[in-house]
Write a protein that holds these residues in place. Structure first.
Motif, mmCIF file in Angstrom:
data_model
loop_
_atom_site.group_PDB
_atom_site.id
_atom_site.type_symbol
_atom_site.label_atom_id
_atom_site.label_comp_id
_atom_site.label_asym_id
_atom_site.label_seq_id
_atom_site.Cartn_x
_atom_site.Cartn_y
_atom_site.Cartn_z
ATOM 1 N N LEU A 129 0.822 -1.209 0.000
ATOM 2 C CA LEU A 129 0.000 0.000 0.000
ATOM 3 C C LEU A 129 0.854 1.258 0.000
ATOM 4 O O LEU A 129 0.534 2.257 -0.650
ATOM 5 C CB LEU A 129 -0.915 0.001 1.230
ATOM 6 N N THR A 130 1.972 1.214 0.733
ATOM 7 C CA THR A 130 2.848 2.392 0.801
ATOM 8 C C THR A 130 3.375 2.751 -0.576
ATOM 9 O O THR A 130 3.293 3.907 -1.014
ATOM 10 C CB THR A 130 4.025 2.121 1.748
ATOM 11 N N ARG A 132 2.285 1.813 -3.588
ATOM 12 C CA ARG A 132 1.244 2.189 -4.543
ATOM 13 C C ARG A 132 0.736 3.604 -4.279
ATOM 14 O O ARG A 132 0.475 4.366 -5.220
ATOM 15 C CB ARG A 132 0.105 1.172 -4.494
ATOM 16 N N THR A 133 0.615 3.958 -3.005
ATOM 17 C CA THR A 133 0.166 5.311 -2.661
ATOM 18 C C THR A 133 1.183 6.352 -3.137
ATOM 19 O O THR A 133 0.811 7.390 -3.707
ATOM 20 C CB THR A 133 -0.039 5.442 -1.140
ATOM 21 N N LEU A 136 1.118 6.777 -6.936
ATOM 22 C CA LEU A 136 -0.034 7.577 -7.337
ATOM 23 C C LEU A 136 0.199 9.058 -7.032
ATOM 24 O O LEU A 136 -0.095 9.929 -7.861
ATOM 25 C CB LEU A 136 -1.289 7.088 -6.621
ATOM 26 N N ALA A 137 0.737 9.344 -5.848
ATOM 27 C CA ALA A 137 1.003 10.738 -5.479
ATOM 28 C C ALA A 137 2.050 11.358 -6.401
ATOM 29 O O ALA A 137 2.031 12.568 -6.647
ATOM 30 C CB ALA A 137 1.470 10.820 -4.031
ATOM 31 N N PHE A 148 0.391 16.943 -0.398
ATOM 32 C CA PHE A 148 0.134 15.570 0.064
ATOM 33 C C PHE A 148 1.061 15.207 1.220
ATOM 34 O O PHE A 148 0.629 14.649 2.235
ATOM 35 C CB PHE A 148 0.323 14.603 -1.109
ATOM 36 N N ILE A 162 -0.806 3.180 4.535
ATOM 37 C CA ILE A 162 -0.435 3.810 3.265
ATOM 38 C C ILE A 162 0.796 4.695 3.409
ATOM 39 O O ILE A 162 1.316 5.199 2.409
ATOM 40 C CB ILE A 162 -1.601 4.646 2.690
ATOM 41 N N ALA A 163 1.274 4.895 4.631
ATOM 42 C CA ALA A 163 2.468 5.706 4.881
ATOM 43 C C ALA A 163 3.571 4.798 5.436
ATOM 44 O O ALA A 163 4.003 3.863 4.784
ATOM 45 C CB ALA A 163 2.120 6.861 5.813
#
Length: 276
Positions: A129-130, A132-133, A136-137, A148, A162-163
């Motif tokens: 998740l980290t 991929r986030t 995207l950012a 962000f 996600i971080a």
């Protein structure tokens, strides 16, 4: 200390000494302080720790610098050349482990052995998740990317999956410190967006590197966190099996960033491996 490389100025620390040189490579949105715990326990070894332009660096890179994954791997190789480091033990975690794999796939003549610790590998790119986030950012313009990142000032946000929440159990103080250059310097935000966009454009890069890893005939230690929620443990086992002189050690009570969660154990493994 600083060294002028083709992409720009890179800061590093060097404990000096006559012992074998061990070069430590951090991950995305991290700096060399990731390794402070293990380095403090490795007296007698020459520990060299660069801060690469991966989002927590303090000196923006030159316009036009190649900040792709392969470009960053070449920058790491250039760093070894500039410091005239030979027969190096190269240690990488997270994105740093991906850069080490890219060097291994290109022979890496100055590298005598490697340590791959819970890192991006095979099809796990971006990882979890980290990753991929962040990818995207990275599509945002640098100014909006900075907005962000501002959210990560809050500990509750940094601890989200996600971080950094699934990257380290115990290292929140370090993660807060790593964000400062991004929050304060437009040039660092620009570099980070370039890194993320270039990485997103090469999703197969580690699969391609893995095909060449069986040609790396030097000792390799794969250290993986058994509780890792971002880098699958099966990938550690696959990497160790691919490498002709690979061995696997699994470490409990840690997420991805073993140098933060288990610094003493990680230092012990590195010392025994370099001595062996």
């Amino acid at each position: 200390m600083q060294v002028a490389l083709s992409a720009g100025t890179v800061e590093y620390t060097d404990t000096g000494g006559a012992g074998p040189a061990v070069v430590f490579v951090h991950g995305l949105l991290m700096d060399g302080s990731l390794w402070d715990g293990p380095v403090a326990a490795l007296d007698g070894l020459r520990c060299v720790v660069p801060t690469l332009p991966l989002g927590a660096h303090r000196h923006p890179m030159r316009d036009g610098a190649d900040l792709s994954m392969r470009g960053l791997a070449r920058l790491l190789a250039e760093f070894l050349e500039q410091l005239d480091l030979r027969d190096v033990t190269l240690v990488g975690v997270d994105t740093g482990g991906a850069l080490v794999q890219l060097l291994m796939a290109e022979d890496a003549p100055r590298v005598g052995r490697v340590v791959l610790a819970s890192c991006d590998a095979f099809d796990n790119f971006p990882p979890g998740l980290t990753g991929r986030t962040l990818f995207l950012a990275g599509k945002l313009p640098p100014r909006l990317f900075g907005a962000f990142v501002q959210q990560l000032r809050l500990r509750a946000v940094r601890r989200l999956p996600i971080a950094f929440g699934w990257l380290t159990k115990r290292g929140d103080a370090a993660t807060a410190r790593w964000l400062r250059p991004l929050l304060s310097q437009a040039g660092v935000r620009r570099d980070t967006v370039r890194v993320l966009r270039a990485a997103a454009a090469a999703p197969d890069i580690l699969r391609e590197a893995a095909e060449r890893l069986p040609g790396f005939d030097r000792p390799a230690l794969v250290v993986w966190a058994t509780e890792d929620r971002v880098m699958p443990l099966e990938h550690g086992r696959r990497l160790a099996a691919l490498l002709p002189k690979g061995q696997l050690v699994e470490v409990a009570d840690s997420y991805t960033l073993l140098p933060l969660d288990q610094p003493a154990e990680f230092a012990r493994l590195v010392r025994e491996f370099t001595a062996g």
